[in-house]
Write a protein that holds these residues in place. Structure first.
Motif, PDB file in Angstrom:
ATOM      1  N   ALA A 115       1.810  -1.634  19.506  1.00 54.96           N
ATOM      2  CA  ALA A 115       0.512  -1.656  20.196  1.00 54.96           C
ATOM      3  C   ALA A 115       0.548  -0.824  21.472  1.00 54.96           C
ATOM      4  O   ALA A 115      -0.401  -0.075  21.768  1.00 54.96           O
ATOM      5  CB  ALA A 115       0.132  -3.104  20.515  1.00 54.96           C
ATOM      6  N   PHE A 116       1.623  -0.922  22.227  1.00 52.32           N
ATOM      7  CA  PHE A 116       1.723  -0.186  23.480  1.00 52.32           C
ATOM      8  C   PHE A 116       1.795   1.319  23.222  1.00 52.32           C
ATOM      9  O   PHE A 116       1.152   2.123  23.921  1.00 52.32           O
ATOM     10  CB  PHE A 116       2.952  -0.652  24.256  1.00 52.32           C
ATOM     11  N   THR A 117       2.554   1.712  22.198  1.00 54.59           N
ATOM     12  CA  THR A 117       2.652   3.127  21.861  1.00 54.59           C
ATOM     13  C   THR A 117       1.308   3.663  21.385  1.00 54.59           C
ATOM     14  O   THR A 117       0.895   4.775  21.756  1.00 54.59           O
ATOM     15  CB  THR A 117       3.716   3.347  20.778  1.00 54.59           C
ATOM     16  N   TRP A 118       0.612   2.866  20.562  1.00 60.35           N
ATOM     17  CA  TRP A 118      -0.725   3.277  20.113  1.00 60.35           C
ATOM     18  C   TRP A 118      -1.663   3.472  21.305  1.00 60.35           C
ATOM     19  O   TRP A 118      -2.436   4.430  21.344  1.00 60.35           O
ATOM     20  CB  TRP A 118      -1.288   2.212  19.168  1.00 60.35           C
ATOM     21  N   ALA A 119      -1.594   2.563  22.286  1.00 61.73           N
ATOM     22  CA  ALA A 119      -2.447   2.675  23.472  1.00 61.73           C
ATOM     23  C   ALA A 119      -2.122   3.944  24.258  1.00 61.73           C
ATOM     24  O   ALA A 119      -3.028   4.625  24.754  1.00 61.73           O
ATOM     25  CB  ALA A 119      -2.282   1.441  24.353  1.00 61.73           C
ATOM     26  N   LEU A 120      -0.843   4.289  24.369  1.00 65.44           N
ATOM     27  CA  LEU A 120      -0.464   5.506  25.078  1.00 65.44           C
ATOM     28  C   LEU A 120      -1.012   6.759  24.391  1.00 65.44           C
ATOM     29  O   LEU A 120      -1.314   7.761  25.039  1.00 65.44           O
ATOM     30  CB  LEU A 120       1.058   5.601  25.191  1.00 65.44           C
ATOM     31  N   GLU A 121      -1.124   6.686  23.075  1.00 65.71           N
ATOM     32  CA  GLU A 121      -1.573   7.857  22.314  1.00 65.71           C
ATOM     33  C   GLU A 121      -3.072   8.137  22.471  1.00 65.71           C
ATOM     34  O   GLU A 121      -3.550   9.193  22.049  1.00 65.71           O
ATOM     35  CB  GLU A 121      -1.258   7.652  20.827  1.00 65.71           C
ATOM     36  N   GLN A 122      -3.793   7.235  23.077  1.00 64.19           N
ATOM     37  CA  GLN A 122      -5.243   7.392  23.184  1.00 64.19           C
ATOM     38  C   GLN A 122      -5.651   8.309  24.343  1.00 64.19           C
ATOM     39  O   GLN A 122      -6.822   8.677  24.449  1.00 64.19           O
ATOM     40  CB  GLN A 122      -5.918   6.027  23.350  1.00 64.19           C
ATOM     41  N   TYR A 123      -4.705   8.712  25.191  1.00 65.66           N
ATOM     42  CA  TYR A 123      -5.013   9.561  26.348  1.00 65.66           C
ATOM     43  C   TYR A 123      -4.099  10.791  26.307  1.00 65.66           C
ATOM     44  O   TYR A 123      -2.898  10.666  26.040  1.00 65.66           O
ATOM     45  CB  TYR A 123      -4.819   8.784  27.640  1.00 65.66           C
ATOM     46  N   PRO A 124      -4.650  11.963  26.540  1.00 69.65           N
ATOM     47  CA  PRO A 124      -3.866  13.201  26.391  1.00 69.65           C
ATOM     48  C   PRO A 124      -2.555  13.212  27.184  1.00 69.65           C
ATOM     49  O   PRO A 124      -1.516  13.616  26.658  1.00 69.65           O
ATOM     50  CB  PRO A 124      -4.832  14.281  26.891  1.00 69.65           C
ATOM     51  N   ALA A 125      -2.575  12.764  28.434  1.00 70.66           N
ATOM     52  CA  ALA A 125      -1.372  12.821  29.272  1.00 70.66           C
ATOM     53  C   ALA A 125      -0.279  11.911  28.729  1.00 70.66           C
ATOM     54  O   ALA A 125       0.886  12.318  28.598  1.00 70.66           O
ATOM     55  CB  ALA A 125      -1.717  12.437  30.710  1.00 70.66           C
ATOM     56  N   THR A 126      -0.637  10.693  28.393  1.00 75.22           N
ATOM     57  CA  THR A 126       0.374   9.753  27.891  1.00 75.22           C
ATOM     58  C   THR A 126       0.739  10.042  26.432  1.00 75.22           C
ATOM     59  O   THR A 126       1.845   9.715  26.000  1.00 75.22           O
ATOM     60  CB  THR A 126      -0.126   8.299  28.031  1.00 75.22           C
ATOM     61  N   ARG A 127      -0.186  10.671  25.678  1.00 76.09           N
ATOM     62  CA  ARG A 127       0.158  11.067  24.310  1.00 76.09           C
ATOM     63  C   ARG A 127       1.296  12.071  24.318  1.00 76.09           C
ATOM     64  O   ARG A 127       2.192  12.038  23.466  1.00 76.09           O
ATOM     65  CB  ARG A 127      -1.056  11.659  23.596  1.00 76.09           C
ATOM     66  N   GLN A 128       1.293  12.953  25.310  1.00 74.18           N
ATOM     67  CA  GLN A 128       2.364  13.934  25.414  1.00 74.18           C
ATOM     68  C   GLN A 128       3.698  13.248  25.693  1.00 74.18           C
ATOM     69  O   GLN A 128       4.748  13.698  25.232  1.00 74.18           O
ATOM     70  CB  GLN A 128       2.045  14.946  26.520  1.00 74.18           C
ATOM     71  N   LEU A 129       3.666  12.152  26.441  1.00 73.18           N
ATOM     72  CA  LEU A 129       4.895  11.388  26.684  1.00 73.18           C
ATOM     73  C   LEU A 129       5.462  10.825  25.382  1.00 73.18           C
ATOM     74  O   LEU A 129       6.669  10.840  25.153  1.00 73.18           O
ATOM     75  CB  LEU A 129       4.622  10.244  27.665  1.00 73.18           C
ATOM     76  N   VAL A 130       4.586  10.333  24.531  1.00 72.97           N
ATOM     77  CA  VAL A 130       5.020   9.796  23.230  1.00 72.97           C
ATOM     78  C   VAL A 130       5.640  10.901  22.386  1.00 72.97           C
ATOM     79  O   VAL A 130       6.695  10.715  21.765  1.00 72.97           O
ATOM     80  CB  VAL A 130       3.831   9.147  22.493  1.00 72.97           C
ATOM     81  N   LEU A 131       5.000  12.067  22.372  1.00 75.07           N
ATOM     82  CA  LEU A 131       5.531  13.187  21.595  1.00 75.07           C
ATOM     83  C   LEU A 131       6.885  13.646  22.131  1.00 75.07           C
ATOM     84  O   LEU A 131       7.805  13.948  21.364  1.00 75.07           O
ATOM     85  CB  LEU A 131       4.528  14.343  21.602  1.00 75.07           C
ATOM     86  N   SER A 132       7.012  13.683  23.457  1.00 71.19           N
ATOM     87  CA  SER A 132       8.272  14.123  24.065  1.00 71.19           C
ATOM     88  C   SER A 132       9.401  13.140  23.788  1.00 71.19           C
ATOM     89  O   SER A 132      10.564  13.529  23.689  1.00 71.19           O
ATOM     90  CB  SER A 132       8.086  14.291  25.575  1.00 71.19           C
TER      91      SER A 132
ATOM     92  N   TYR B 124       0.088   6.585  11.288  1.00 71.89           N
ATOM     93  CA  TYR B 124       0.878   5.919  10.258  1.00 71.89           C
ATOM     94  C   TYR B 124      -0.021   5.324   9.171  1.00 71.89           C
ATOM     95  O   TYR B 124      -1.124   4.839   9.442  1.00 71.89           O
ATOM     96  CB  TYR B 124       1.708   4.781  10.851  1.00 71.89           C
ATOM     97  N   SER B 125       0.486   5.323   7.955  1.00 75.15           N
ATOM     98  CA  SER B 125      -0.173   4.619   6.861  1.00 75.15           C
ATOM     99  C   SER B 125       0.154   3.132   6.961  1.00 75.15           C
ATOM    100  O   SER B 125       1.067   2.734   7.703  1.00 75.15           O
ATOM    101  CB  SER B 125       0.317   5.168   5.524  1.00 75.15           C
ATOM    102  N   PRO B 126      -0.562   2.263   6.226  1.00 78.01           N
ATOM    103  CA  PRO B 126      -0.230   0.832   6.270  1.00 78.01           C
ATOM    104  C   PRO B 126       1.228   0.541   5.908  1.00 78.01           C
ATOM    105  O   PRO B 126       1.874  -0.312   6.519  1.00 78.01           O
ATOM    106  CB  PRO B 126      -1.199   0.226   5.253  1.00 78.01           C
ATOM    107  N   GLY B 127       1.758   1.248   4.917  1.00 78.09           N
ATOM    108  CA  GLY B 127       3.152   1.047   4.535  1.00 78.09           C
ATOM    109  C   GLY B 127       4.116   1.459   5.634  1.00 78.09           C
ATOM    110  O   GLY B 127       5.133   0.788   5.866  1.00 78.09           O
ATOM    111  N   GLU B 128       3.808   2.560   6.306  1.00 81.60           N
ATOM    112  CA  GLU B 128       4.659   3.014   7.405  1.00 81.60           C
ATOM    113  C   GLU B 128       4.596   2.062   8.588  1.00 81.60           C
ATOM    114  O   GLU B 128       5.617   1.792   9.242  1.00 81.60           O
ATOM    115  CB  GLU B 128       4.249   4.425   7.825  1.00 81.60           C
ATOM    116  N   LEU B 129       3.408   1.524   8.852  1.00 79.46           N
ATOM    117  CA  LEU B 129       3.276   0.526   9.919  1.00 79.46           C
ATOM    118  C   LEU B 129       4.108  -0.713   9.605  1.00 79.46           C
ATOM    119  O   LEU B 129       4.780  -1.270  10.479  1.00 79.46           O
ATOM    120  CB  LEU B 129       1.809   0.141  10.105  1.00 79.46           C
ATOM    121  N   LEU B 130       4.052  -1.155   8.353  1.00 81.54           N
ATOM    122  CA  LEU B 130       4.811  -2.347   7.950  1.00 81.54           C
ATOM    123  C   LEU B 130       6.308  -2.088   8.085  1.00 81.54           C
ATOM    124  O   LEU B 130       7.063  -2.963   8.550  1.00 81.54           O
ATOM    125  CB  LEU B 130       4.457  -2.715   6.508  1.00 81.54           C
ATOM    126  N   LEU B 131       6.761  -0.898   7.698  1.00 76.95           N
ATOM    127  CA  LEU B 131       8.172  -0.554   7.814  1.00 76.95           C
ATOM    128  C   LEU B 131       8.620  -0.570   9.268  1.00 76.95           C
ATOM    129  O   LEU B 131       9.672  -1.135   9.599  1.00 76.95           O
ATOM    130  CB  LEU B 131       8.424   0.833   7.206  1.00 76.95           C
TER     131      LEU B 131
END
Length: 256
Positions: A124-141, A157-164
């Motif tokens: 959930a926290f990673t998904w929230a970071l991805e919603q803003y350009p500046a913090t999305r870049q942090l996730v990518l880095s 992610y697909s549902p299967g990837e999320l479950l994994l």
């Protein structure tokens, strides 16, 4: 002739002897030290975001990077082995407290539940970071995805990837310790039997698994198997863990 009682023994008869107070304090202290160092080690700021023992140094060395490599990827790597060993020792100590299936149910509450909750928080926290350009870049880095650069964001992610990622390969990858410890607890009767019947054979094989980093992730990892079993062996043989070995020399150990 006195009649034989068919009643189960009282709970007090099943309770293990209490740990020596000084030993209990030492185990608590070293558990705390290992956990503090665990947080400290994962705070390094090096080019490679996930260091392994064989990770090459791929950036220019400065006093700062040298200290980080020396501590995070060298001197402080004892923290996980000692946590596994303490866990194995304490789990073996409470052998008589309850049947194994009852103890496993407790571990599901104390290990599996925190594992799933923190894995949920990480997603959930990673998904929230991805919603803003500046913090999305942090996730990518940070390169958190296990699916490669083409699928680098949790929001993709697909549902299967999320479950994994929720159940087996959490975004907070440090949770692998809880997952492995739960597996060792489940396998404890077989680990104890192997340690008691053939310690030389067991530790030779488990040591090789540890040295080669062999595993079948995410369900089986040999990283902690030798150390968890070491704790079991120390308790089952009633080894005096409070007395320093005669061969141990602090000055030589520090130099090495």
């Amino acid at each position: 002739m006195q009649p034989v009682s068919t009643l189960p023994p009282p709970a007090s008869a099943l309770a293990p002897a209490p740990l020596d107070s000084f030993l209990s304090q030492k185990l608590r202290l070293w558990s705390l030290v290992a956990m503090v160092l665990l947080v400290y080690v994962h705070a390094y700021n090096l080019h490679s975001r996930y260091l392994q023992p064989w990770t090459p140094v791929d950036e220019a060395l400065s006093p700062g990077t040298f200290v980080q490599y020396f501590l995070a990827n060298g001197l402080l790597r004892f923290r996980i082995p000692i946590l596994f060993a303490i866990s194995g020792y304490l789990f073996a100590h409470h052998d008589a407290s309850a049947p194994h299936r009852v103890r496993v149910k407790r571990r599901l509450r104390t290990l599996l539940l925190p594992y799933l909750l923190w894995s949920t928080f990480g997603l959930a926290f990673t998904w929230a970071l991805e919603q803003y350009p500046a913090t999305r870049q942090l996730v990518l880095s940070a390169e958190l995805s296990i699916f490669g650069p083409g699928n680098a964001l949790v929001s993709g992610y697909s549902p299967g990837e999320l479950l994994l990622r929720w159940l087996l390969v959490p975004v907070p990858f440090q949770l692998w310790f809880l997952r492995s410890l739960l597996v060792y607890n489940l396998a404890y009767p077989w680990i104890r039997k192997a340690v008691e019947r053939g310690p030389w054979v067991y530790f030779s094989v488990a040591g090789l698994l540890w040295f080669t980093e062999f595993g079948i992730p995410p369900l089986f990892e040999g990283t902690g198997l030798v150390f968890f079993a070491l704790g079991v062996w120390l308790r089952k043989t009633e080894f005096n863990v409070l007395a320093p070995p005669r061969w141990f020399r602090l000055a030589l150990f520090a130099a090495v």
